[in-house]
Design an enzyme around this catalytic site. Structure first.
Site, PDB file in Angstrom:
ATOM      1  N   CYS A 130       0.512   0.131  -1.343  1.00 39.28           N
ATOM      2  CA  CYS A 130       0.158  -0.940  -2.281  1.00 39.28           C
ATOM      3  C   CYS A 130      -0.264  -0.361  -3.638  1.00 39.28           C
ATOM      4  CB  CYS A 130      -0.896  -1.857  -1.664  1.00 39.28           C
ATOM      5  SG  CYS A 130      -1.036  -3.421  -2.542  1.00 39.28           S
ATOM      6  N   HIS A 232       1.741  -3.365   3.608  1.00 39.11           N
ATOM      7  CA  HIS A 232       0.584  -2.728   4.264  1.00 39.11           C
ATOM      8  C   HIS A 232       0.880  -2.397   5.728  1.00 39.11           C
ATOM      9  CE1 HIS A 232      -2.527  -3.082   1.114  1.00 39.11           C
ATOM     10  NE2 HIS A 232      -1.784  -4.102   0.702  1.00 39.11           N
ATOM     11  N   GLU A 234      -0.586  -0.382   7.575  1.00 37.35           N
ATOM     12  CA  GLU A 234      -1.839  -0.213   8.339  1.00 37.35           C
ATOM     13  C   GLU A 234      -2.333  -1.537   8.927  1.00 37.35           C
ATOM     14  OE1 GLU A 234      -1.679  -0.492   5.166  1.00 37.35           O
ATOM     15  OE2 GLU A 234      -3.397  -1.668   4.472  1.00 37.35           O
TER      16      GLU A 234
END
Ligand code: MN
Length: 262
Positions: A130, A232, A234
């Site tokens: 990001c 993202h 994660e």
């Protein structure tokens, strides 16, 4: 019994002044960039857990604008994970601020760009997520779109309101790229929490995934040692969606190689 055993080992280590435990293959240390909120440094546990699940040791790098301290931190890590966060000051890539620019944190801009530039010079592998992909692009000579809705005609929604583990728009992955090796070919649904994006791409880097409105969703260097994603992973990994784990496993693999040769 176990407790008794470890006491004996400790005593032996003390008396002999030598490490008693056998040396095992050390996991590589992945430095994670943080954000700052007042007097608190912060990193999402989603990043920490993703590094752990990929086999690395997460190591949070506190914000500093001292070049010397950044060098000290980089000497202790094997890979660098640049995390998401605030907007980047457009003065750092030769633009004046758009009326739609969000919060900028000058201290973090300095820290992020120094971390990336110094890591690249040392050959430490870098994954940007990001804000991280945006900083990677700026650090290497590219620029940003400051605000997608006001600058990109017919843009789709890149600021989803659903949970972080929900893929809200698709990306098309470039054939033959590292991203294809990590995520598979064709279309993949990803999450999206950004209003800025990579604009002009840094020399030497290539775009390896785009959304349907042409927004850059992944970039990589020719050897795949420096790479970034606008979504993202994660958020997915934390929620147990293993298909995004290879993005972190690649960083850990590169970090092991770096560690073996440093
Ligand atoms: Mn997006």
């Amino acid at each position: 019994m176990k407790r008794f055993y470890s006491s004996i080992m400790l005593l032996a280590a003390l008396l002999l002044s030598i490490p008693v435990m056998a040396q095992t293959q050390k996991k590589p240390v992945i430095g994670i960039s943080c954000s700052i909120d007042g007097t608190t440094v912060e990193v999402g546990m989603t990043y920490v857990v993703s590094v752990r699940k990929a086999g690395g040791i997460p190591f949070i790098i506190p914000i500093t604008t001292s070049d010397k301290e950044i060098d000290e931190y980089l000497d202790r890590i094997d890979g660098l994970l640049m995390t998401g966060g605030e907007d980047v000051s457009p003065l750092l890539f030769g633009q004046e601020p758009s009326p739609f620019l969000g919060t900028v944190v000058p201290e973090r801009d300095t820290y992020d760009l120094a971390l990336i530039r110094k890591a690249v010079l040392k050959g430490i592998p870098v994954l940007g997520i990001c804000r991280g992909i945006q900083c990677l692009n700026i650090a290497m000579g590219g620029d940003l779109i400051q605000d997608i809705p006001s600058e990109v005609k017919d843009a789709i929604q890149h600021r989803q309101t659903g949970p972080r583990s929900y893929g809200s728009h698709t990306i098309m992955i470039e054939k033959g790229s590292l991203m294809e090796k990590l995520l598979g070919s064709g279309e993949v649904a990803v999450n999206s929490f950004h209003h800025q994006a990579c604009g002009k791409i840094a020399p030497g880097f290539k775009v390896t995934a785009k959304s349907s409105d042409g927004i850059v969703e992944a970039i990589e260097s020719p050897d795949g040692k420096f790479y970034g994603v606008q979504f993202h992973p994660e958020g997915f990994v934390y929620a147990g969606k293993k298909e995004f784990l290879p993005i972190f496993q690649h960083l850990v693999k590169l970090a092991s190689e770096y560690s073996a040769h440093k």
